[in-house]
Design an enzyme around this catalytic site. Structure first.
Site, short mmCIF file in Angstrom:
data_model
loop_
_atom_site.label_atom_id
_atom_site.label_comp_id
_atom_site.label_asym_id
_atom_site.label_seq_id
_atom_site.Cartn_x
_atom_site.Cartn_y
_atom_site.Cartn_z
N ASN B 103 -8.99 -4.04 -6.72
CA ASN B 103 -9.07 -2.81 -5.91
C ASN B 103 -8.53 -3.04 -4.53
O ASN B 103 -9.07 -2.54 -3.55
CB ASN B 103 -10.51 -2.32 -5.77
N CYS B 104 -7.51 -3.85 -4.45
CA CYS B 104 -7.02 -4.31 -3.17
C CYS B 104 -6.51 -3.16 -2.30
O CYS B 104 -6.58 -3.21 -1.08
CB CYS B 104 -5.92 -5.33 -3.41
N LEU B 105 -5.98 -2.11 -2.93
CA LEU B 105 -5.36 -1.05 -2.13
C LEU B 105 -6.11 0.27 -2.21
O LEU B 105 -6.82 0.52 -3.14
CB LEU B 105 -3.92 -0.85 -2.60
N LEU D 117 -6.46 -2.76 1.76
CA LEU D 117 -5.41 -2.97 2.75
C LEU D 117 -4.66 -1.69 3.10
O LEU D 117 -3.94 -1.64 4.09
CB LEU D 117 -4.41 -4.02 2.24
#
Lengths: 116, 105, 90, 141
Positions: B103-105, D117
Site C-alpha cells: 500500500n505504498c502509494l 508516498l
C-alpha cells in the site's frame, strides 16, 4: 519539474537506497519526471551479478531493472566512482549513462533529493 | 478444496504453494471465473515478480507494466479493473500467489 | 545565491565531501547539527558563502573561523531557504 | 494571500535520539510560522518514522521529541504523515494497520497519521510553484 534522486550508499548495508527507489517509483507512478543518480559507493547498485540470497535480501539489481518499465527516465552514474569501483562496460547493468561532471548534472534539476 | 495457508486478506503465506488450481479457488471467492485474458495477466505478473523480485507497488505502476508488455489495449485501468475488480493490482497479486502489496502509494 | 546546500553530517562523512565537490560558484552552504564541527576542523577548506546554525555552534562550543560568512538563527535559515532558487539537503 | 507568504513541506528522515533531524526540523518549523509562512504538511520517511512512536519514554528531564512535535502540530493544526512502507517495516502502526496485519498492538502517536508516498509526491508537485518549498531534514551520523 524533473526530480533527481541521488543514491550514495552501497546496496544491502542499509535500507536507504531501497527507499530512494520507492521515491523514484512513486514519482513515476504519478507521471512526474524522475531520474536516479548513483555516486560514490552507490554505483555498486549498478554492478551485474549480485547474489544476495546468502544475506537473505532481494536483489536490488533485479529491482532496479524495473525502473525503466515504471517510467524512471534515466539511470545516471558518476564516471569517476564507476572507475574507482571497477565498473566497466562489461559489468555495468544495462541502460546506465555515465556522467563526467556530476556537479553540472546536479545544476540541471530543480529538485535534488536523498532518501535519508 | 486444496488446503493452503492464506493470510487475513487472502494472500498466500507460502508462495510456493501456488498452483493454477489454487488461483481458481482464490478467484472464485471474488466471483471471478478465470479466462484466457485473466491467465495472460496472471502469468505476466508471476513472470514480472520472478524477474524483478517485486510486484508493481501500486495500481498505476501495475497498469504501466502491463502497458509496457502488452500495449495500450490491455495496459489501461478500465481493462484491468474489468478483469480484476476492486484494486486490480491487489486482486491480481492475490490470485497470482504473490505477496500482499505494501500500500505504498 | 543559486542553491542553498544544507549539510547535517560531519566532515568525515562522505556526504559532506560530495556536497563540497558539487557546489556551484553561486551556491551557499549551511552547516547544521554535526556539520558545524567543520568550523573547528582546520583541515577543511570551506567555500566562500558559508553559514552555520548558531544553536548548533554554541551547543558544541565551537569558535567560529574568521573566514565564515556568518552564524544564522532558525529565522535566518527560513529566509535563506526562500532566497535560494533551490535547496538541497545532504 | 500576500505574495511573500510561502508554503513549506518538511520531510524528516532522521530518527530522534539517533539524529538531530527532528529537533532541527522543529526549530525550523517554529521559525517558518513566526515569519508568517505556512506548513502544509510534515512527512516522516525512512528512519524519521520513529518520531511518531507513542511508546518513546525518555526520562522526564529530557525532551520527548514525539510529544514536542505532537504539541506543535496540534497547536498549529499542521498535518503530519508517516510513510506507510517505512512505518510498517520499523514496527510503527495505527489501529487499522494493526488489524490488517493482525498485530498485538498499535503505537502511532496522535496527531500523526499513516499514508503513502503519494502525499510526498503531491508536495513535490506543488513545490514547482515559486512560493512553495520542500525542505529535507536528514540524520547527521
Amino acid at each position: 519539474m524533473h526530480t533527481l534522486i541521488v543514491i550514495d550508499q552501497p546496496p544491502y548495508g542499509s535500507w536507504g537506497g531501497r527507499e530512494s527507489l520507492d521515491m523514484a517509483f512513486s514519482l513515476a507512478a504519478f507521471d512526474q519526471p524522475v531520474s536516479l543518480l548513483f555516486i560514490d559507493a552507490g554505483v555498486l547498485w549498478l554492478k551485474q551479478g549480485q547474489e544476495p540470497d546468502g544475506i537473505y535480501q532481494k536483489s536490488v539489481e533485479r529491482n532496479l531493472a524495473a525502473a525503466s518499465i515504471f517510467g524512471v527516465e534515466a539511470l545516471l552514474a558518476e564516471a569517476t566512482a564507476c572507475h574507482r569501483f571497477g565498473l566497466t562496460d562489461n559489468n555495468l547493468i544495462n541502460g546506465v549513462t555515465r556522467i563526467e561532471n556530476t556537479g553540472t548534472t546536479l545544476q540541471q534539476y530543480q529538485h535534488v533529493v536523498f532518501s535519508g | 478444496m486444496t488446503m493452503v495457508i492464506r493470510n487475513n486478506e487472502g494472500f498466500l503465506e507460502d508462495a510456493s504453494a501456488w498452483t493454477t488450481e489454487v488461483a481458481r479457488e482464490i478467484a472464485s471467492e471474488d466471483a471471478i471465473d478465470l479466462s484466457e485474458n485473466h491467465w495472460e495477466i496472471i502469468m505476466f505478473l508471476r513472470g514480472f515478480y520472478k524477474e524483478h523480485e517485486i510486484s508493481p507497488p501500486s495500481n498505476r505502476l501495475f497498469v504501466k507494466a502491463v502497458k509496457e508488455a502488452f500495449g495500450e489495449a490491455k495496459g489501461n485501468s478500465i481493462y484491468l479493473m474489468q478483469l480484476f475488480p476492486g484494486t486490480p493490482a491487489k486482486t491480481a497479486c492475490r490470485i497470482a500467489g504473490l505477496p500482499r502489496p505494501t500500500n505504498c502509494l | 545565491m543559486h542553491t542553498l546546500h544544507i549539510v547535517s553530517k560531519p566532515p568525515g562523512n562522505t556526504r559532506f565531501r560530495e556536497c563540497l565537490g558539487m557546489m556551484g560558484e553561486q551556491d551557499a552552504l549551511l552547516l547544521t547539527g554535526n556539520a558545524v564541527t567543520a568550523l573547528a576542523d582546520s583541515t577543511i577548506t570551506l567555500p566562500a558563502m558559508v553559514y552555520a546554525l548558531q544553536e548548533d555552534v554554541r551547543a558544541r562550543a565551537i569558535d567560529p573561523r574568521q573566514d565564515i560568512s556568518g552564524q544564522v538563527t532558525f529565522d535566518d535559515m527560513v529566509s535563506l531557504t526562500i532566497r535560494a532558487q533551490r535547496v538541497i539537503s545532504w | 494571500m500576500p505574495a511573500d507568504i510561502h508554503t513549506f513541506t518538511l520531510v524528516i528522515t532522521g530518527a530522534p535520539y539517533s539524529s538531530q533531524a527532528p529537533e532541527t526540523a522543529l526549530g525550523f518549523a517554529r521559525a517558518v510560522l513566526r515569519a508568517g509562512h505556512t506548513i502544509d504538511r510534515v512527512f516522516l520517511y525512512g528512519e524519521g518514522v520513529h518520531l511518531a512512536s507513542s511508546l518513546a519514554s525518555p526520562p522526564s528531564d529530557e525532551t520527548n521529541w514525539t510529544r514536542a512535535w505532537g504539541d506543535f502540530l496540534q497547536e498549529h493544526s499542521v498535518p503530519a504523515v508517516a510513510c506507510i512502507a517505512s512505518a510498517l517495516r520499523r514496527g510503527l502502526v495505527n489501529e487499522s494497520e494493526q488489524k490488517r496485519y493482525q498485530l498485538p498492538a498499535s503505537n502511532l502517536a496522535a496527531p500523526f497519521e499513516i499514508a503513502g508516498l503519494g502525499e510526498w509526491v503531491e508536495s513535490t508537485i506543488k513545490s514547482s510553484v515559486q512560493s512553495s518549498r520542500v525542505i529535507y531534514f536528514h540524520g547527521g551520523a
